[in-house]
Motif scaffolding. Structure first.
Motif, short mmCIF file in Angstrom:
data_model
loop_
_atom_site.label_atom_id
_atom_site.label_comp_id
_atom_site.label_asym_id
_atom_site.label_seq_id
_atom_site.Cartn_x
_atom_site.Cartn_y
_atom_site.Cartn_z
N VAL A 149 0.98 -1.19 0.13
CA VAL A 149 -0.08 0.13 -0.09
C VAL A 149 0.79 1.30 -0.06
N GLY A 150 2.07 1.30 0.75
CA GLY A 150 2.76 2.49 0.76
C GLY A 150 3.53 2.53 -0.44
N ALA A 151 3.85 1.34 -1.22
CA ALA A 151 4.16 1.66 -2.60
C ALA A 151 3.45 2.29 -3.43
N MET A 152 2.17 1.84 -3.34
CA MET A 152 1.24 2.43 -4.32
C MET A 152 1.01 3.93 -4.00
N VAL A 153 1.12 4.27 -2.84
CA VAL A 153 1.11 5.78 -2.53
C VAL A 153 2.45 6.59 -3.12
N GLU A 154 3.80 5.75 -3.05
CA GLU A 154 4.64 6.36 -3.32
C GLU A 154 4.81 6.61 -4.83
N VAL A 157 -10.30 -3.42 -4.55
CA VAL A 157 -11.04 -2.33 -4.08
C VAL A 157 -12.07 -1.82 -4.86
N HIS A 158 -11.99 -1.63 -6.30
CA HIS A 158 -12.99 -1.07 -7.16
C HIS A 158 -14.19 -2.10 -7.07
N VAL A 182 -7.69 5.77 -1.72
CA VAL A 182 -8.81 5.62 -2.88
C VAL A 182 -9.78 6.63 -2.41
N ASP A 183 -10.02 7.15 -1.40
CA ASP A 183 -10.83 8.37 -0.96
C ASP A 183 -10.51 9.39 -1.79
N ALA A 189 -8.18 6.36 -10.92
CA ALA A 189 -7.25 7.19 -11.05
C ALA A 189 -6.12 6.21 -10.74
N VAL A 190 -6.06 5.34 -9.57
CA VAL A 190 -4.91 4.48 -9.32
C VAL A 190 -4.56 3.60 -10.38
#
Length: 517
Positions: free
Chosen positions: A317-322, A349-350, A392-393, A399-400
């Motif tokens: 999850v942290g990698a996705m944010v970065e 999640v979708h 996601v919010d 977009a992700v």
């Protein structure tokens, strides 16, 4: 080639005695070079051996340095020769969804059972059955048992896990029985299956000596086979106990407690003294048997790095944010290991957002996005999912997914984002530690100044931090680990000098030397 260190020479002199050896090799200390020295020493004495690596790429790399008398490969390669080749027809079977395999094992398509607040459907049960068999195959156990059943998000408590195990075990045992047939069956035959069958046959590996690499992260099934050879072969375990970071998936540090002569490699050729001092802070916390010495010929800086070659994260999850942050900064971004795992998580999640259940193993017990959000916000077991919820919010799953489609190959990227687990064994010139490496929670107690006292540093987290900080060669920005600068565990013992520049995050340390590599 550099001149061998005193520690490397000590290992080369100890090896011909025939004693079992344990070599603690710190980050960047020339482990492969040292093992090649041992192998060439054995060649002079007419001894043959095997080098057992964690994966094929490492084995191929080692083969370039080792003499031909030492066969380089993996435990799976040995098992395939002895057992796996008989199951080749089944390994070529087409892949199919886990729920289809579950249905073939008798799991009803319409199954829906409640465990606590969660519902387990046929897809979740089928996935868990297959994961149970895999975990059994990675263990040293002779029979499938409740502890092989993986914990599921949202049903982690012992009573709920016991209920889950009662559901799973009959099907898991049926799946293992199905796998015993070389030419037919409903369960897809995987490499871990023949490895387990080989181990259960109590094999004897013909060799004068065995070199086990990455011994600190050994699957119990490989450990069982390896240690059983000690009566006829000299065993050499090499690795770094402080880098034992795969315990969460069943791996064990075979080096600790092994009955053999203890040796060490502590001179790092990857980085200089300043970075070695930072690494030693984490080595102290984990109680490691070694401390590193950096190469005085290398320049080292510990400071803020605005455009690093690599960003290392604690979680996927942290990698996705970065990844999204770096793309927004208009940098070409690569993700170590590729983006499929994160894309699968985003698609899961979708599905939840759209009111559909998902088969993703991390999220399959949640029926709605609201249920997952509540779990992440209020259940301590789900706290690591909170950045995903916030991401996601803020951006939305579409977009992700679009961002993950924009990833570049590593050879053309400006920055590589990786989890610390995937970064193990790798190095970059400059590294920044991502901010999902959070410090321990404060205790209820307060100090003399009235401020809450920081909680103890989790040893597993400290090992991961050690792996992360030792991936850099020239520049390290400790970023998300900067909390250690104000934590009591980050202070050196009385009488040991604190590395210059480490009291304040972002301070710069530059060291130069003229020593030989």
């Amino acid at each position: 080639m550099h001149t061998p260190t005193l520690e490397q020479n000590a290992a080369a002199q100890a090896f011909p005695t025939g004693s079992h050896l344990v070599i603690q090799a710190g980050a960047g200390t020339g482990k492969t070079t040292t093992l090649a020295m041992l192998a060439h020493t054995a060649r002079k004495h007419g001894r043959t051996g095997r080098y057992i690596a964690f994966n094929r790429a490492v084995a191929r790399h080692a083969a370039q340095a080792f003499p031909t008398e030492v066969a380089c490969g993996t435990a799976h390669a040995l098992a395939y020769t002895a057992v796996g080749r008989s199951y080749q027809a089944r390994m070529n079977a087409p892949r199919q969804a886990g729920w289809r395999t579950g249905a073939a094992l008798g799991i009803d398509d319409g199954l829906s059972l409640r465990i606590g607040a969660r519902k387990v459907n046929n897809k979740a049960l089928s996935y868990t059955v297959l994961r149970t068999v895999t975990r059994f195959c990675q263990s040293a156990d002779s029979e499938i048992a409740p502890h092989h059943v993986p914990p599921l998000r949202g049903a982690e408590s012992p009573p709920l896990h016991a209920q889950l195990a009662d559901l799973v075990l009959p099907y898991a045992r049926k799946a293992w029985a199905d796998l015993q047939h070389p030419d037919h069956g409903v369960v897809r035959f995987e490499h871990d299956h023949y490895l387990k069958m080989w181990a259960l046959s109590e094999p004897v590996i013909p060799a004068d000596f065995l070199l086990l690499d990455e011994a600190q992260d050994t699957n119990p099934v490989v450990e069982q086979v390896f240690t059983a050879q000690r009566d006829h072969a000299q065993l050499v375990l090499v690795g770094d106990s402080a880098q034992a970071i795969y315990g969460w998936r069943g791996a064990r540090d075979v080096m600790t407690g092994f009955d053999g002569r203890q040796l060490s490699l502590s001179r790092s050729f990857r980085f200089g003294p300043a970075l070695a001092a930072e690494a030693n802070r984490w080595l102290r916390i984990v109680g490691a048997p070694i401390r590193l010495t950096g190469s005085p010929s290398l320049e080292t800086e510990l400071r803020t790095v605005h455009a690093p070659e690599a960003i290392l994260c604690r979680t996927n999850v942290g990698a996705m944010v970065e990844v999204i942050r770096q793309l927004e900064a208009e940098r070409r971004v690569a993700l170590a290991g590729g983006g499929e795992a994160l894309s699968a998580l985003a698609r899961a999640v979708h599905d939840l957002e759209a009111g559909r259940r998902t088969a993703h193993p991390e999220l399959m017990l949640f029926e709605t996005w609201a249920e997952l959000r509540e779990y992440a916000e209020f259940d301590p077991a789900g706290r690591d999912l909170l950045p995903l919820v916030e991401l996601v919010d803020e951006h939305g799953t579409e977009a992700v997914l679009r961002a993950l489609d924009r990833l570049s190959p590593e050879d053309s990227a400006e920055v590589t984002v990786s989890t610390a687990h995937r970064a193990k064994g790798r190095e970059w010139a400059s590294v920044r530690i991502a901010d999902d490496f959070t410090g321990p929670d404060d205790l209820d107690e307060r100090g003399e100044d009235g401020a809450p006292l920081p909680g103890p540093v989790d040893v597993d987290e400290a090992r991961l931090a050690y792996v992360a900080v030792t991936r850099a060669r020239s520049l390290l920005d400790i970023g998300g680990l900067s909390w250690i600068n104000s934590h009591p565990a980050g202070d050196p013992p009385v009488g040991e000098e604190q590395p210059e520049g480490q009291r304040k995050p972002g301070a710069q340390t530059v060291e130069r030397g003229d020593g030989d590599r």
